[in-house]
Design an enzyme around this catalytic site. Sequence first.
Site, PDB file in Angstrom:
ATOM      1  N   ALA A   1      70.827 -46.226 -19.660  1.00 35.41           N
ATOM      2  CA  ALA A   1      71.203 -45.652 -20.953  1.00 35.41           C
ATOM      3  C   ALA A   1      72.249 -46.513 -21.656  1.00 35.41           C
ATOM      4  O   ALA A   1      72.313 -46.539 -22.889  1.00 35.41           O
ATOM      5  CB  ALA A   1      71.738 -44.242 -20.755  1.00 35.41           C
ATOM      6  N   THR A   2      73.064 -47.204 -20.888  1.00 31.88           N
ATOM      7  CA  THR A   2      74.056 -48.098 -21.501  1.00 31.88           C
ATOM      8  C   THR A   2      73.329 -49.132 -22.365  1.00 31.88           C
ATOM      9  O   THR A   2      73.745 -49.406 -23.505  1.00 31.88           O
ATOM     10  CB  THR A   2      74.886 -48.799 -20.391  1.00 31.88           C
ATOM     11  OG1 THR A   2      75.585 -47.781 -19.670  1.00 31.88           O
ATOM     12  CG2 THR A   2      75.868 -49.804 -20.964  1.00 31.88           C
TER      13      THR A   2
ATOM     14  N   ASN B   1      79.116 -35.481 -20.884  1.00 33.01           N
ATOM     15  CA  ASN B   1      79.074 -35.710 -19.436  1.00 33.01           C
ATOM     16  C   ASN B   1      80.253 -35.092 -18.685  1.00 33.01           C
ATOM     17  O   ASN B   1      80.148 -34.774 -17.518  1.00 33.01           O
ATOM     18  CB  ASN B   1      78.992 -37.216 -19.111  1.00 33.01           C
ATOM     19  CG  ASN B   1      79.985 -38.042 -19.878  1.00 33.01           C
ATOM     20  OD1 ASN B   1      80.230 -37.816 -21.057  1.00 33.01           O
ATOM     21  ND2 ASN B   1      80.568 -39.020 -19.222  1.00 33.01           N
TER      22      ASN B   1
ATOM     23  N   GLN C   1      72.742 -36.614 -20.693  1.00 33.49           N
ATOM     24  CA  GLN C   1      73.127 -35.416 -19.935  1.00 33.49           C
ATOM     25  C   GLN C   1      72.315 -34.183 -20.345  1.00 33.49           C
ATOM     26  O   GLN C   1      72.556 -33.092 -19.824  1.00 33.49           O
ATOM     27  CB  GLN C   1      74.629 -35.137 -20.097  1.00 33.49           C
ATOM     28  CG  GLN C   1      75.514 -36.242 -19.548  1.00 33.49           C
ATOM     29  CD  GLN C   1      75.540 -36.325 -18.010  1.00 33.49           C
ATOM     30  OE1 GLN C   1      75.094 -35.403 -17.308  1.00 33.49           O
ATOM     31  NE2 GLN C   1      76.043 -37.430 -17.485  1.00 33.49           N
TER      32      GLN C   1
ATOM     33  N   SER D   1      68.326 -41.714 -19.212  1.00 38.38           N
ATOM     34  CA  SER D   1      68.565 -42.461 -17.971  1.00 38.38           C
ATOM     35  C   SER D   1      67.974 -41.684 -16.799  1.00 38.38           C
ATOM     36  O   SER D   1      68.300 -40.515 -16.597  1.00 38.38           O
ATOM     37  CB  SER D   1      70.076 -42.618 -17.787  1.00 38.38           C
ATOM     38  OG  SER D   1      70.345 -43.544 -16.779  1.00 38.38           O
ATOM     39  N   ALA D   2      67.112 -42.346 -16.008  1.00 35.10           N
ATOM     40  CA  ALA D   2      66.373 -41.640 -14.945  1.00 35.10           C
ATOM     41  C   ALA D   2      67.277 -41.109 -13.838  1.00 35.10           C
ATOM     42  O   ALA D   2      66.994 -40.068 -13.246  1.00 35.10           O
ATOM     43  CB  ALA D   2      65.321 -42.575 -14.345  1.00 35.10           C
ATOM     44  N   HIS D   3      68.381 -41.833 -13.550  1.00 36.93           N
ATOM     45  CA  HIS D   3      69.165 -41.423 -12.376  1.00 36.93           C
ATOM     46  C   HIS D   3      69.962 -40.150 -12.607  1.00 36.93           C
ATOM     47  O   HIS D   3      70.609 -39.638 -11.696  1.00 36.93           O
ATOM     48  CB  HIS D   3      70.059 -42.571 -11.880  1.00 36.93           C
ATOM     49  CG  HIS D   3      71.252 -42.892 -12.718  1.00 36.93           C
ATOM     50  ND1 HIS D   3      72.513 -42.455 -12.414  1.00 36.93           N
ATOM     51  CD2 HIS D   3      71.384 -43.631 -13.847  1.00 36.93           C
ATOM     52  CE1 HIS D   3      73.373 -42.911 -13.306  1.00 36.93           C
ATOM     53  NE2 HIS D   3      72.716 -43.632 -14.198  1.00 36.93           N
TER      54      HIS D   3
ATOM     55  N   THR E   1      59.890 -58.630 -17.612  1.00 36.35           N
ATOM     56  CA  THR E   1      58.749 -58.072 -16.871  1.00 36.35           C
ATOM     57  C   THR E   1      58.978 -56.598 -16.573  1.00 36.35           C
ATOM     58  O   THR E   1      60.078 -56.205 -16.149  1.00 36.35           O
ATOM     59  CB  THR E   1      58.562 -58.869 -15.553  1.00 36.35           C
ATOM     60  OG1 THR E   1      58.348 -60.230 -15.902  1.00 36.35           O
ATOM     61  CG2 THR E   1      57.387 -58.345 -14.748  1.00 36.35           C
TER      62      THR E   1
ATOM     63  N   CYS F   1      82.673 -43.893 -14.566  1.00 33.66           N
ATOM     64  CA  CYS F   1      83.109 -45.258 -14.900  1.00 33.66           C
ATOM     65  C   CYS F   1      84.597 -45.315 -15.240  1.00 33.66           C
ATOM     66  O   CYS F   1      85.172 -46.388 -15.289  1.00 33.66           O
ATOM     67  CB  CYS F   1      82.247 -45.883 -15.980  1.00 33.66           C
ATOM     68  SG  CYS F   1      81.635 -44.796 -17.206  1.00 33.66           S
TER      69      CYS F   1
HETATM   70  N1  C6P Z   1      77.751 -41.197 -17.078  1.00 34.85           N
HETATM   71  C1  C6P Z   1      79.339 -40.131 -15.568  1.00 34.85           C
HETATM   72  O1  C6P Z   1      79.957 -40.053 -14.508  1.00 34.85           O
HETATM   73  P1  C6P Z   1      73.710 -45.408 -17.347  1.00 34.85           P
HETATM   74  O2  C6P Z   1      74.422 -45.428 -16.070  1.00 34.85           O
HETATM   75  O3  C6P Z   1      73.950 -46.635 -18.168  1.00 34.85           O
HETATM   76  O4  C6P Z   1      72.268 -45.108 -17.187  1.00 34.85           O
HETATM   77  O5  C6P Z   1      74.297 -44.163 -18.168  1.00 34.85           O
HETATM   78  C2  C6P Z   1      75.451 -44.276 -18.946  1.00 34.85           C
HETATM   79  C3  C6P Z   1      75.772 -42.975 -19.607  1.00 34.85           C
HETATM   80  C4  C6P Z   1      75.523 -42.817 -20.959  1.00 34.85           C
HETATM   81  N2  C6P Z   1      75.740 -41.660 -21.582  1.00 34.85           N
HETATM   82  C5  C6P Z   1      76.222 -40.591 -20.932  1.00 34.85           C
HETATM   83  C6  C6P Z   1      76.444 -39.308 -21.684  1.00 34.85           C
HETATM   84  C7  C6P Z   1      76.495 -40.664 -19.566  1.00 34.85           C
HETATM   85  O6  C6P Z   1      76.945 -39.592 -18.928  1.00 34.85           O
HETATM   86  C8  C6P Z   1      76.289 -41.885 -18.884  1.00 34.85           C
HETATM   87  C9  C6P Z   1      76.672 -42.034 -17.443  1.00 34.85           C
HETATM   88  C10 C6P Z   1      78.251 -41.182 -15.714  1.00 34.85           C
HETATM   89  O7  C6P Z   1      79.567 -39.364 -16.492  1.00 34.85           O
HETATM   90  C11 C6P Z   1      78.688 -42.511 -15.220  1.00 34.85           C
HETATM   91  S1  C6P Z   1      79.990 -43.205 -16.184  1.00 34.85           S
END
Ligand code: C6P
Length: 406
Positions: A71-72, A153, A181, A201-203, A239, A326
């Site tokens: 997502a970043t 978040n 979120q 973001s999948a995770h 890829t 983060c």
């Molecule tokens: N928030 C948290 O502890 P990534 O990891 O790049 O896929 O996602 C980033 C991100 C973007 N937007 C929101 C609203 C998020 O919550 C997060 C990731 C985690 O809140 C890790 S900092």
Amino acid sequence: MKVYMDNNATTMVAPEVVEAMVPFFSEVYGNPNSLHKFGTATRPALSHAIDQVYKAINASDNDDIVFTSCATESNNWVLKSVWVDKILNGDKNHIVTTEVEHPSVLSTCKFLEEQGVKVTYLPVNSEGIVEPHTVKSFITDKTALVSVMWANNETGMIFPIKEIGEICKSKGVLFHTDGVQAVGKIPVDVQDVHVDFMSMSAHKFHGPKGIGALYIKDSQALTPLLTGGEHMGGRRSGTLNVPYIVGMGKAAEMATENIEEKMKAIRAKRDRLEDALLTLSDTFTVGQREHRTPNTILISIRGVEGEGMLWDLNRFGIGASTGSACASEHLEANTVMLAIGADHELAHTGIRISLSRYTTDEEVDYVINHFKEAVARLRAISSSYAKVKPTPGGEAGECHIPEHLT
Ligand code: C6P
């Protein structure tokens, strides 16, 4: 016992997701762009995964969903491309966002400010959300983009995205939402709510780390962030990460099917946990529960430092956080608590507890017991410390609590 209560930071990959991904590492491993059978063999699974993500957010056939690394990247892509398309190569010079966005939005906005873009960081109300009329009042004819998250978040607070989307549409301003979120936690329907771009973001919904997506309404033009081999129709080169895309599709499908039932079950556990923790004295949670994602609690215990609590909980195998993962290495105060008016001392007491659909009642009981014990222990330590060494210029544990938080 180990209890994971930091599901807003990341989630366990669902076993079914791992199972769906495995063949694409060493059996069906061709490059989807290759013309031979190794390559073409990946394509049915790819299109199935794409369909699963479309369905999860109810995207229409006219829309685009482009896979990214996270997502970043999706957030960076939208902000930097709108800068190129509408500001450098257009007649706009202004972006509107909020004070409580994720650092991937805020840091990118700071970077754009250094390039001469005017950025408005909207304040939030006492619940930590931005109100539609506030958004409206800051949009000008120079505004290129409004970027407001769907759910926060740190607090889980759900923003009035539908109203904000309508305002942007009526003003002819592009609207981006960070849906990280929200997707998989609450119903997300991009045909019901007007958004031009949405990051995912999948995770965050039991998929793998390292794969995200950007939803683009009506497949509108957006300068690519990554140029190269013209993958994904030239929108994002590199890829295709087939196993992770397959994992994201499966995870999106699993998280969003019967979502209301899943929400009900998580909410019941979250509410039971919150009720139990709120019996502790001098404790409050941020934002009304009905306005939050069903899995999240941001709790503050007066006089008990968040980091101390985390270490104590960690000793008993409980994983929680003080806010965004983060920011945790820098031991920063909770950003939303600061934004709603808490001073630094109070904002350092915030603890984020985030459940998942895998959280059990037994785990909730375990957290309740150990949380209460940890608070008692830390309060005892700080009161004996205060007796020996009074805080200069004030009562031990004294901090400013805004009226709406008391
Ligand atoms: N928030 C948290 O502890 P990534 O990891 O790049 O896929 O996602 C980033 C991100 C973007 N937007 C929101 C609203 C998020 O919550 C997060 C990731 C985690 O809140 C890790 S900092």
